[in-house]
Design an enzyme around this catalytic site. Structure first.
Site, PDB file in Angstrom:
ATOM      1  N   ASP A  71       0.741  -1.264   0.050  1.00  0.00           N
ATOM      2  CA  ASP A  71       0.102   0.120  -0.148  1.00  0.00           C
ATOM      3  C   ASP A  71       1.055   1.382  -0.032  1.00  0.00           C
ATOM      4  O   ASP A  71       2.076   1.219  -0.173  1.00  0.00           O
ATOM      5  CB  ASP A  71      -1.006   0.107   0.976  1.00  0.00           C
ATOM      6  CG  ASP A  71      -0.551  -0.489   2.505  1.00  0.00           C
ATOM      7  OD1 ASP A  71       0.592   0.251   2.962  1.00  0.00           O
ATOM      8  OD2 ASP A  71      -1.054  -1.475   3.101  1.00  0.00           O
TER       9      ASP A  71
ATOM     10  N   MET B 222      -0.404   8.524  12.654  1.00  0.00           N
ATOM     11  CA  MET B 222      -1.661   9.210  11.961  1.00  0.00           C
ATOM     12  C   MET B 222      -2.062  10.175  12.825  1.00  0.00           C
ATOM     13  O   MET B 222      -3.221  10.531  12.888  1.00  0.00           O
ATOM     14  CB  MET B 222      -2.600   8.202  11.869  1.00  0.00           C
ATOM     15  CG  MET B 222      -2.103   6.839  11.159  1.00  0.00           C
ATOM     16  SD  MET B 222      -3.235   5.283  11.134  1.00  0.00           S
ATOM     17  CE  MET B 222      -2.789   4.559  12.684  1.00  0.00           C
TER      18      MET B 222
ATOM     19  N   LYS C 291      -4.975   2.745   0.021  1.00  0.00           N
ATOM     20  CA  LYS C 291      -4.928   3.330   1.370  1.00  0.00           C
ATOM     21  C   LYS C 291      -4.655   4.714   1.461  1.00  0.00           C
ATOM     22  O   LYS C 291      -3.768   4.880   2.247  1.00  0.00           O
ATOM     23  CB  LYS C 291      -4.333   2.385   2.231  1.00  0.00           C
ATOM     24  CG  LYS C 291      -5.071   1.009   2.774  1.00  0.00           C
ATOM     25  CD  LYS C 291      -4.610   0.720   4.077  1.00  0.00           C
ATOM     26  CE  LYS C 291      -5.439  -0.429   4.664  1.00  0.00           C
ATOM     27  NZ  LYS C 291      -4.921  -1.368   5.620  1.00  0.00           N
TER      28      LYS C 291
HETATM   29  N1  SAH Z   1       2.503  -0.144  10.651  1.00  0.00           N
HETATM   30  C1  SAH Z   1       3.378   1.107  10.676  1.00  0.00           C
HETATM   31  C2  SAH Z   1       2.198   2.103  10.982  1.00  0.00           C
HETATM   32  C3  SAH Z   1       0.894   2.359  10.188  1.00  0.00           C
HETATM   33  S1  SAH Z   1       0.211   3.581  10.391  1.00  0.00           S
HETATM   34  C4  SAH Z   1       4.482   1.188  11.527  1.00  0.00           C
HETATM   35  O1  SAH Z   1       4.744   0.259  12.378  1.00  0.00           O
HETATM   36  O2  SAH Z   1       5.198   2.072  11.535  1.00  0.00           O
HETATM   37  C5  SAH Z   1       0.796   4.654   9.529  1.00  0.00           C
HETATM   38  C6  SAH Z   1       1.338   6.029  10.403  1.00  0.00           C
HETATM   39  O3  SAH Z   1       2.771   5.440  10.619  1.00  0.00           O
HETATM   40  C7  SAH Z   1       1.739   7.306   9.520  1.00  0.00           C
HETATM   41  O4  SAH Z   1       0.077   7.994   9.642  1.00  0.00           O
HETATM   42  C8  SAH Z   1       2.571   8.051  10.192  1.00  0.00           C
HETATM   43  O5  SAH Z   1       2.027   8.517  11.419  1.00  0.00           O
HETATM   44  C9  SAH Z   1       3.508   6.986  10.633  1.00  0.00           C
HETATM   45  N2  SAH Z   1       4.714   6.542   9.526  1.00  0.00           N
HETATM   46  C10 SAH Z   1       4.736   5.596   8.900  1.00  0.00           C
HETATM   47  N3  SAH Z   1       6.247   6.029   8.340  1.00  0.00           N
HETATM   48  C11 SAH Z   1       6.619   7.000   8.524  1.00  0.00           C
HETATM   49  C12 SAH Z   1       7.644   7.623   8.182  1.00  0.00           C
HETATM   50  N4  SAH Z   1       8.421   7.404   7.398  1.00  0.00           N
HETATM   51  N5  SAH Z   1       7.939   9.121   8.864  1.00  0.00           N
HETATM   52  C13 SAH Z   1       6.845   9.634   9.757  1.00  0.00           C
HETATM   53  N6  SAH Z   1       5.995   8.746   9.995  1.00  0.00           N
HETATM   54  C14 SAH Z   1       5.726   7.414   9.608  1.00  0.00           C
END
Ligand code: SAH
Length: 461
Positions: free
Chosen positions: A250, A385, A272
């Protein structure tokens, strides 16, 4: 090229090591691990050799070298810091046609030592023919990362069944196909995932079965791709990415990561965007089941860690209900990645003894969180998020008693090129974020630890 790589059977053979320093010690370790009978000749030995002597792993002659020492030797190592003595040992050995290695003196060697990648019983030897040991070590480090630790166990499993398979399949071509299928299929995968007993049973079953066809059924790999920087993938993630038949990913998975998936794998994008799931979750779950049942190796690639705000649990619940085999590979979650790359330790002896991962996702424009639990002293909040609802988040925390000047960091595109870190307080950050036109993905980190950013920042993106 002047050297032929061969593997010398040293177990129970006499290996003479002249010299008792660290260089000698390294060779001795390699020899002992291969059950050689080691004799060390040196007036004094370093602590690690002395320790091996005390364990009776080697014999130590505490004196200078005598020509007669070579008499029973099968293999000779000269590793003293006296070049003349090393030369003398080498010349004597060569006169007797004994293989000899002289540390740091390729001219005097009849054999040289490679850099070794060990996955007992598998070994990979790397040599530059003495041109550059540093380069050989670098190559070794690269190979280390590509060869799964379980290859040794895999080789041992295959060795245990080799004779039986040879009897069942006398034809060499069929036998080779058989082993190739085992290596590429679920049996090897079980072993890599640490399910040794299951692998053993599956192999037993195939051999008992008259068709001798290893199962090639599909499987789902639920893999955490980390926060973005491809260097943060695990070895296992990379290996599965390179053997998948189809990948389902996604928007959160950085293009840099998707680029590492096997080139000819089918790619399915399931979108998504916020509030606009391109493919609804139940359909993704069903798709995984369908593809695996078609016999495919399906890579479900997630951003960060699949079990942290990733709905990974729901996806494998469906798989488990349908009897589809799967494995889960953790990834570096965004909170950890962003914190490290922004120089903000999530815990710190002076500032935070706990850290809470929380989602700031709005439901019907509301953020339904356990506010009193979040407003605790000495605690860091890592909010996923959280950008869209940043106003509400900061406001509610203050309403529930958090200091309005509590430091807050917003990390945009954490770990990726063009990472941006905005620093403010609960009071000032929402306006700053708006002004700076913050884009997803972004992570909000709240707590005293944010103050450390100024001192500890190191990554400029
Ligand atoms: N499973 C993922 C999280 C999914 S929810 C994990 O463990 O990281 C998605 C959220 O993750 C985004 O809205 C943001 O808040 C955060 N996120 C994911 N990648 C990011 C990145 N490279 N930099 C900053 N925030 C990030």
């Amino acid at each position: 090229m002047k050297h032929l790589p061969i593997y010398f059977h040293v177990a129970r053979r006499r290996c003479l090591v002249v010299g008792g320093g660290e260089v000698a010690a390294r060779k001795i370790e390699l020899l002992i691990r291969r059950e050689a009978r080691v004799t060390v000749v040196a007036p004094e030995v370093c602590a690690s050799i002395a320790a091996r002597r005390n364990e009776n792993k080697l014999q130590h002659e505490a004196r200078t070298f005598l020509d007669g020492d070579l008499v029973d030797a099968d293999l000779v190592f000269a590793a003293t810091d006296d070049r003349a003595l090393n030369r003398h040992v080498a010349e004597l050995a060569q006169a007797r046609r004994l293989p000899v290695n002289v540390a740091d003196d390729p001219e005097l060697c009849t054999f040289i030592m490679p850099s070794i990648i060990e996955r007992d019983p598998v070994q990979v030897a790397v040599s530059t023919g003495g041109a550059s040991p540093v380069l050989a070590r670098l190559l070794r480090a690269r190979l280390e990362s590509f060869i799964p630790a379980a290859y040794g166990r895999l080789a041992a499993l295959m060795a245990a069944f080799r004779e039986r398979v040879r009897k069942r399949l006398p034809d060499m071509t069929r036998r080779r196909r058989f082993w190739e299928d085992v290596l590429h299929g679920p049996i090897a995968e079980m072993l890599f995932a640490g399910r040794e007993q299951a692998a053993l049973q599956a192999l037993e079953q195939v051999i008992a079965d008259s068709s001798m066809h290893p199962p090639m059924h599909g499987e789902v790999y639920l893999v955490g791709g980390g926060p973005g920087d491809p260097d943060l993938l695990t070895f296992r993630a990379l290996r599965l990415m390179q053997q998948a038949d189809v990948v389902i990913y996604d928007r959160l998975v950085a293009p840099e990561i998707v680029a590492l998936v096997r080139r000819d794998a089918e790619r399915i994008y399931v979108g998504k965007e916020r509030d606009q799931h391109t493919v609804p979750q139940p359909e993704i779950n069903a798709l995984l089941v369908q593809l695996a049942k078609e016999g495919k190796r399906v890579l479900r690639l997630k951003g960060g860690d699949p079990f942290i705000f990733g709905r990974g649990g729901e996806e494998i619940e469906t798989l488990s209900g349908e009897g589809v085999p799967f494995q889960v590979v953790p990834g570096i979650t965004a909170a950890a990645g962003c914190a490290s790359y922004a120089g903000i330790p999530l815990t710190h002896r002076d500032y935070a003894q706990s850290c809470v991962f929380v989602t700031g996702h709005l439901k019907n424009d509301r953020m339904d969180l356990n506010w009193p639990a979040l407003v605790q002293p000495q605690q860091t909040l890592a909010v996923y998020m959280g950008v869209h609802g940043l106003d509400a988040l900061c406001r509610e925390l203050v309403t529930h008693g958090m200091r309005a000047d509590m430091p807050v960091a917003l990390v945009e595109r954490g770990t990726l090129p063009r990472q941006r870190v905005l620093i403010g307080t609960l009071e000032s950050l929402p306006a700053l974020a708006k002004k700076s036109d913050v884009q997803p993905p972004s992570m909000v980190i709240i707590g005293e630890v944010v103050k450390l950013h100024e001192k500890l920042k190191w990554f400029s993106g």
